[in-house]
Design a protein around this motif. Structure first.
Motif, PDB file in Angstrom:
ATOM      1  N   SER A 125       6.283  -6.610  -2.288  1.00 20.22           N
ATOM      2  CA  SER A 125       5.167  -7.105  -1.468  1.00 20.22           C
ATOM      3  C   SER A 125       5.672  -7.537  -0.102  1.00 20.22           C
ATOM      4  CB  SER A 125       4.488  -8.289  -2.141  1.00 20.22           C
ATOM      5  OG  SER A 125       3.955  -7.901  -3.377  1.00 20.22           O
TER       6      SER A 125
ATOM      7  N   ASP B  85      -0.811  -2.804  -2.098  1.00 18.41           N
ATOM      8  CA  ASP B  85       0.075  -3.705  -2.841  1.00 18.41           C
ATOM      9  C   ASP B  85      -0.469  -3.921  -4.252  1.00 18.41           C
ATOM     10  OD1 ASP B  85       1.974  -5.451  -3.685  1.00 18.41           O
ATOM     11  OD2 ASP B  85       1.557  -7.015  -2.196  1.00 18.41           O
ATOM     12  N   GLU B  86       0.058  -3.184  -5.170  1.00 20.34           N
ATOM     13  CA  GLU B  86      -0.393  -3.243  -6.570  1.00 20.34           C
ATOM     14  C   GLU B  86      -1.913  -3.254  -6.675  1.00 20.34           C
ATOM     15  OE1 GLU B  86       1.633  -5.621  -9.361  1.00 20.34           O
ATOM     16  OE2 GLU B  86       3.382  -5.962  -8.085  1.00 20.34           O
TER      17      GLU B  86
HETATM   18 MG   LIG Z   1       4.164  -8.173  -5.327  1.00 19.79          MG
END
Ligand SMILES: [Mg+2]
Ligand SMILES: Nc1ncnc2c1ncn2[C@@H]1O[C@H](COP(=O)(O)OP(=O)(O)O)[C@@H](O)[C@H]1O
Lengths: 282, 266
Positions: free
Chosen positions: A58, A178-179
């Motif tokens: 991240s 991000d995910e």
């Molecule tokens: Mg992360």
């Protein structure tokens, strides 16, 4: 699998990479999170970043659009050095769409206004134009019928698709994810991934942090494995996910592909699901 | 023996005792108080009727005007101070903190006196615009701002961090994100506490009593007290009190409704 590399070649053969990260370091106090990252993402390329939790994935994405200020190194997006202190960071961010794990839709306005508000406030588009762009992008993610709903009335999968449409409404050159499916119930993951798949097929430059190995195998031009703030291994998905060279990559893949085997010795025989990818998906 | 009682029985006995105490206190007050004298002093019907319509058209009206102008000033000033509290510039944070501590720590009455005396002294030749109305708005506003600043700051901080990040990632500047994304959400969170502050201000407006005001500028408390001394009877005080309740009770009800709704929404 190299279908998109061709697209890159005939559009942007001579230009610099869309994203260029050089010697990137990031510390939070004493916590040295990114320890020298070098990475390039070509225009139209899809790069999936995988790695254990806390490895700095991240933080890496957030350094690209300067949600985090790098402690050292350089980041270029579309040839502009975003780490240059004199650069207009708001202008740079307009060119970089970001999709978050928690969607982060604006809960106080409708779906349409989530898409029109940034266009009007940031790009100065008028009401009619921003509404037209919004509708077009809602159609793209299959949610034109939810235009008047409020975020709270949507499922997680729908919210994430709206978040993607919101980012696309700004006309970005690059999309960071991000995910994007990590907060979703398993049955809602597919609808978000298929939107992303279409986007990748249209030639969008994408950096995707994900634990969805099947997505990485099928869509990514390149997979980057991070651990402990460094890139341990990178290459075509079939290689990194299918035949990882590094022990750390193997351990990680074993854990996430077959949680039951966590802790078991990393052994080539334990990766059947990773290896059968590529052929069965297209 | 107690162990023989069921929970239901025990609850009944406990409630019975509480009711008995309640009735006993009422009876005691009823018997001991001198109702005739009280009625004479506080509830003279014809005297009460003579207060109308002036108590509404002048006194209640002024109370409302004082409250609203103090509230609006407090809101604007409170928002500014809240932003200063959250600023990345340290001196802004210090000034805001000192302001908040100072004005929350002082009795509102002192601040009123200060506004009435110190401001004309400190800035000779300048008049607070709006005469009494301006002074009252300033006094109430200065006090209200301190409380509202803390409420608004808490509201802003209650907006999830991801909202600012999403806005920034779309290219909003920090200030634009605040105005378009964060503050609208924070205000939803702070509407119930701010309405509560309005109720408090409504009552605090009675401190105008301590600034010299003309007949036309009297609000409920001053009006009630003046007429009470003129008539040597306290009925006007009671009527003024009822006028306060006429506004504060419904407002409190609205606050509770808003709070219930806010609880559900989150
Ligand atoms: Mg992360
Ligand atoms: N804003 C922050 N402040 C302090 N530490 C942070 C912050 N963001 C991330 N970290 C730390 O950086 C490390 C990497 O975090 P992150 O990039 O979120 O990892 P990943 O996304 O790979 O799980 C973690 O140790 C985390 O605690």
């Amino acid at each position: 699998m190299p279908r998109k590399t061709e697209a890159v070649d005939d559009t942007m053969a001579t230009d610099r990479p869309e994203i260029e990260i050089r010697g990137l370091h990031k510390s939070f106090g004493d916590n040295h999170v990114l320890r020298g990252i070098d990475l390039e993402v070509a225009r139209g390329e899809v790069v999936c970043v995988i790695g254990p939790s806390g490895s700095g994935k991240s933080t890496l994405l957030r350094c690209v659009n300067l949600l985090e200020e790098p402690s050292g190194g350089q980041v270029f997006v579309g040839g502009t050095e975003v780490t240059d202190l004199d650069v207009d960071i708001d202008a740079v961010r307009r060119r970089i769409g970001m999709v978050f794990q928690q969607f982060n839709l604006f809960p106080h306005v409708s779906v349409t206004e989530n898409l029109t508000l940034p266009q009007r406030r940031v790009l100065g588009r008028d009401k009619a134009r921003s509404a037209a762009v919004a509708l077009e992008n809602l159609k793209r993610v299959g949610l034109a019928d939810k235009a008047d709903a409020y975020p709270a009335q949507l499922s997680g999968g729908q919210q994430q698709r709206v978040a993607i449409a919101r980012a696309l409404s700004m006309g970005p050159e690059v999309m960071l994810f991000d995910e994007p499916t990590s907060a979703l119930d398993p049955e809602l993951v597919g609808e978000v991934l298929s939107v992303m798949r279409v986007l990748a097929g249209e030639g969008m430059t994408m950096m995707v942090v994900t634990h969805e190995m099947s997505f990485a195998r099928e869509v990514a031009d390149r997979v980057v494995f991070m651990d402990g703030g460094v890139i341990v291994e990178q290459g075509p998905a079939a290689q990194v996910v299918g035949h990882p060279r590094q022990e750390r990559t193997r351990n990680f893949l074993n854990r996430i592909l077959d949680p039951a085997a966590a802790g078991a010795p990393a052994d080539d025989g334990r990766r059947p699901r990773a290896e059968d990818g590529g052929s069965g998906t297209g | 023996m107690t162990s023989r009682l069921t929970r239901r029985q025990r609850r009944r006995i406990s409630q019975g005792i509480q009711y008995a105490v309640f009735v006993a206190v009422l009876v005691l007050i009823g018997v001991l108080a001198d109702w005739d004298r009280l009625q004479n002093q506080f509830a003279q019907k014809d005297l009460a009727l003579r207060l109308f319509p002036e108590i509404i058209t002048t006194a209640l009206r002024n109370t409302v005007i004082y409250t609203m102008s103090g509230f609006l000033l407090g809101l604007v000033l409170g928002l500014v101070i809240a932003m200063m509290r959250l600023s990345s510039v340290a001196p802004y944070r210090w000034v805001a903190s000192v302001y908040i501590e100072l004005f929350r720590g002082l009795p509102a009455l002192l601040i009123f006196i200060f506004v009435g005396v110190a401001v004309p002294l400190a800035f000779p030749g300048t008049e607070i615009p709006g005469g009494t109305y301006g002074k009252v708005a300033l006094g109430l506003g200065l006090v209200a701002a301190a409380y509202m600043a803390e409420t608004i700051r808490a509201g802003i901080q209650a907006v999830p961090k991801g909202q600012m990040e999403a806005a920034r990632s779309l290219g909003f500047s920090h200030a634009r994100a605040m105005v378009s994304v964060i503050i609208p959400q924070a205000f939803r969170i702070v509407i119930p506490p701010l309405t509560n502050e309005l109720v408090l201000l409504f009552k605090d407006s009675s401190l105008v009593l301590f600034l010299g005001v003309t007949l036309q500028e009297r609000e409920l408390t001053k009006f009630g007290r003046d007429l009470a001394s003129q008539t040597a009877n306290s009925t006007p005080i009671l009527v003024a009190g009822l006028c306060y309740l006429l506004v504060t009770v419904p407002l409190s009800f609205v606050v509770r409704r808003l709070e219930a709704r806010a609880d559900k929404a989150v």
